[in-house]
Motif scaffolding. Structure first.
Motif, PDB file in Angstrom:
ATOM      1  N   ASP A 157       0.863  -1.194   0.000  1.00  0.00           N
ATOM      2  CA  ASP A 157       0.000   0.000   0.000  1.00  0.00           C
ATOM      3  C   ASP A 157       0.890   1.231   0.000  1.00  0.00           C
ATOM      4  O   ASP A 157       1.308   1.720   1.045  1.00  0.00           O
ATOM      5  CB  ASP A 157      -0.910  -0.014   1.233  1.00  0.00           C
ATOM      6  N   ILE A 158       1.186   1.740  -1.186  1.00  0.00           N
ATOM      7  CA  ILE A 158       2.129   2.840  -1.302  1.00  0.00           C
ATOM      8  C   ILE A 158       1.582   4.110  -0.668  1.00  0.00           C
ATOM      9  O   ILE A 158       2.328   4.913  -0.099  1.00  0.00           O
ATOM     10  CB  ILE A 158       2.498   3.090  -2.787  1.00  0.00           C
ATOM     11  N   ALA A 161       2.137   3.865   2.960  1.00  0.00           N
ATOM     12  CA  ALA A 161       3.569   3.997   3.218  1.00  0.00           C
ATOM     13  C   ALA A 161       4.000   5.454   3.143  1.00  0.00           C
ATOM     14  O   ALA A 161       4.836   5.910   3.929  1.00  0.00           O
ATOM     15  CB  ALA A 161       4.362   3.158   2.221  1.00  0.00           C
ATOM     16  N   ASN A 162       3.421   6.218   2.208  1.00  0.00           N
ATOM     17  CA  ASN A 162       3.751   7.644   2.093  1.00  0.00           C
ATOM     18  C   ASN A 162       3.343   8.403   3.348  1.00  0.00           C
ATOM     19  O   ASN A 162       4.078   9.273   3.834  1.00  0.00           O
ATOM     20  CB  ASN A 162       3.058   8.244   0.871  1.00  0.00           C
ATOM     21  N   ILE A 163       2.163   8.066   3.878  1.00  0.00           N
ATOM     22  CA  ILE A 163       1.700   8.729   5.102  1.00  0.00           C
ATOM     23  C   ILE A 163       2.609   8.368   6.269  1.00  0.00           C
ATOM     24  O   ILE A 163       3.012   9.224   7.063  1.00  0.00           O
ATOM     25  CB  ILE A 163       0.240   8.333   5.395  1.00  0.00           C
ATOM     26  N   ALA A 164       2.940   7.079   6.366  1.00  0.00           N
ATOM     27  CA  ALA A 164       3.823   6.636   7.445  1.00  0.00           C
ATOM     28  C   ALA A 164       5.200   7.272   7.328  1.00  0.00           C
ATOM     29  O   ALA A 164       5.831   7.616   8.332  1.00  0.00           O
ATOM     30  CB  ALA A 164       3.928   5.111   7.433  1.00  0.00           C
ATOM     31  N   TYR A 165       5.669   7.441   6.090  1.00  0.00           N
ATOM     32  CA  TYR A 165       6.978   8.044   5.848  1.00  0.00           C
ATOM     33  C   TYR A 165       7.023   9.487   6.328  1.00  0.00           C
ATOM     34  O   TYR A 165       7.997   9.941   6.938  1.00  0.00           O
ATOM     35  CB  TYR A 165       7.298   7.952   4.365  1.00  0.00           C
ATOM     36  N   GLU A 166       5.947  10.232   6.059  1.00  0.00           N
ATOM     37  CA  GLU A 166       5.898  11.630   6.464  1.00  0.00           C
ATOM     38  C   GLU A 166       5.950  11.785   7.977  1.00  0.00           C
ATOM     39  O   GLU A 166       6.418  12.808   8.487  1.00  0.00           O
ATOM     40  CB  GLU A 166       4.626  12.279   5.917  1.00  0.00           C
ATOM     41  N   ASN A 227      14.372   4.465  -2.588  1.00  0.00           N
ATOM     42  CA  ASN A 227      13.414   4.920  -1.579  1.00  0.00           C
ATOM     43  C   ASN A 227      12.072   4.190  -1.654  1.00  0.00           C
ATOM     44  O   ASN A 227      11.087   4.646  -1.084  1.00  0.00           O
ATOM     45  CB  ASN A 227      13.188   6.435  -1.691  1.00  0.00           C
ATOM     46  N   PHE A 228      12.044   3.060  -2.397  1.00  0.00           N
ATOM     47  CA  PHE A 228      10.834   2.223  -2.472  1.00  0.00           C
ATOM     48  C   PHE A 228       9.625   3.015  -2.981  1.00  0.00           C
ATOM     49  O   PHE A 228       8.493   2.767  -2.591  1.00  0.00           O
ATOM     50  CB  PHE A 228      10.496   1.605  -1.108  1.00  0.00           C
ATOM     51  N   GLY A 229       9.848   4.019  -3.821  1.00  0.00           N
ATOM     52  CA  GLY A 229       8.743   4.797  -4.351  1.00  0.00           C
ATOM     53  C   GLY A 229       8.242   5.867  -3.417  1.00  0.00           C
ATOM     54  O   GLY A 229       7.241   6.522  -3.705  1.00  0.00           O
ATOM     55  N   LEU A 230       8.933   6.079  -2.297  1.00  0.00           N
ATOM     56  CA  LEU A 230       8.523   7.106  -1.355  1.00  0.00           C
ATOM     57  C   LEU A 230       9.006   8.464  -1.819  1.00  0.00           C
ATOM     58  O   LEU A 230       9.867   8.562  -2.691  1.00  0.00           O
ATOM     59  CB  LEU A 230       9.060   6.764   0.033  1.00  0.00           C
TER      60      LEU A 230
END
Length: 233
Positions: A157-158, A161-166, A227-230
């Motif tokens: 779930d990209i 993952a973006n939300i978690a990354y932020e 960066n795994f698409g992050l």
């Protein structure tokens, strides 16, 4: 314990790949009564096989950290890939992409590089051997290179993952040993570039030995990280 010579090495290679060495009484030991990788013959003699064996960096074996005039050590407790960076007075960088500097600085221990290991007690260490650290101001940084802890989430779930990354923040401890004096800092590494800088002075302060990175210039090397698409930092 004996070091392995050429003849013994050939015998061991035969033992490992083609045949048993002097029947089945020979055994291979790895970190049982001795630290490292050894072979024991039927007379009880141990032979060092470290030239053939490697110990995985899985966090179960504490790395040996080298030290000297200057030692900067980073510790954290996640599988993420943090990078320790130290800039010497001449502006030379020591980090994963540049593990040595002309001034003698060395990165001797690296952890969780490119997420290839799952070490949850990782350590990174940069040092200048005794008598080699030049006088002047040094700068230490900690950067979140790759959010390895989000790798599985990103593959499923990209957006999540973006939300978690932020919102990702990795706590760490940075220890600086300088001329026999140890200073410890606690910090949080976030997806915000180099974050906090930790300056320290070696030798006397003069007007000409300050580390100059320029007004808006940050340390750079040639290392490109996935960066795994992050989002890009």
């Amino acid at each position: 314990m004996k070091q392995i010579g050429a003849t013994a090495l050939k015998t061991i290679l035969l033992f490992l790949g083609l045949s048993l060495w002097e029947a089945s009484t020979t055994s291979v030991l790895a970190q049982i009564d001795h630290s490292g990788c050894y072979i024991q013959d039927r007379n009880g003699e141990f032979y060092d096989l470290s030239v053939l064996c490697t110990i995985p960096n899985d966090g179960n074996v504490a790395p040996v950290l080298q030290t000297g005039d200057v030692q900067v050590t980073l510790r954290w407790n996640t599988s993420d890939d943090l990078d320790l960076i130290v800039v010497d007075p001449a502006g030379s960088i020591v980090d994963f992409g540049s593990p040595t500097s002309p001034s003698g600085g060395q990165l001797d221990v690296d952890a969780n590089g490119f997420c290839q290991t799952q070490n949850f007690s990782p350590v990174e260490n940069i040092f200048w051997p005794t008598g080699s650290a030049p006088d002047g101001e040094y700068l230490a940084y900690v950067t979140l290179a790759i959010p390895c802890s989000l790798e599985d989430l990103a593959s499923n779930d990209i957006n999540a993952a973006n939300i978690a990354y932020e919102n990702l923040a990795v706590p760490y401890t940075l220890t600086i040993l300088n001329d026999g004096v140890t200073t410890t800092y606690e910090g949080m590494s976030k997806p915000e570039g180099l974050g906090v800088d930790y300056p320290f002075q070696v030798g006397p302060v003069t007007g000409s030995n300050e580390t100059d990175l320029g007004t808006d210039e940050a340390p750079k090397d040639d290392l490109e990280l996935p960066n795994f698409g992050l989002p890009e930092l």
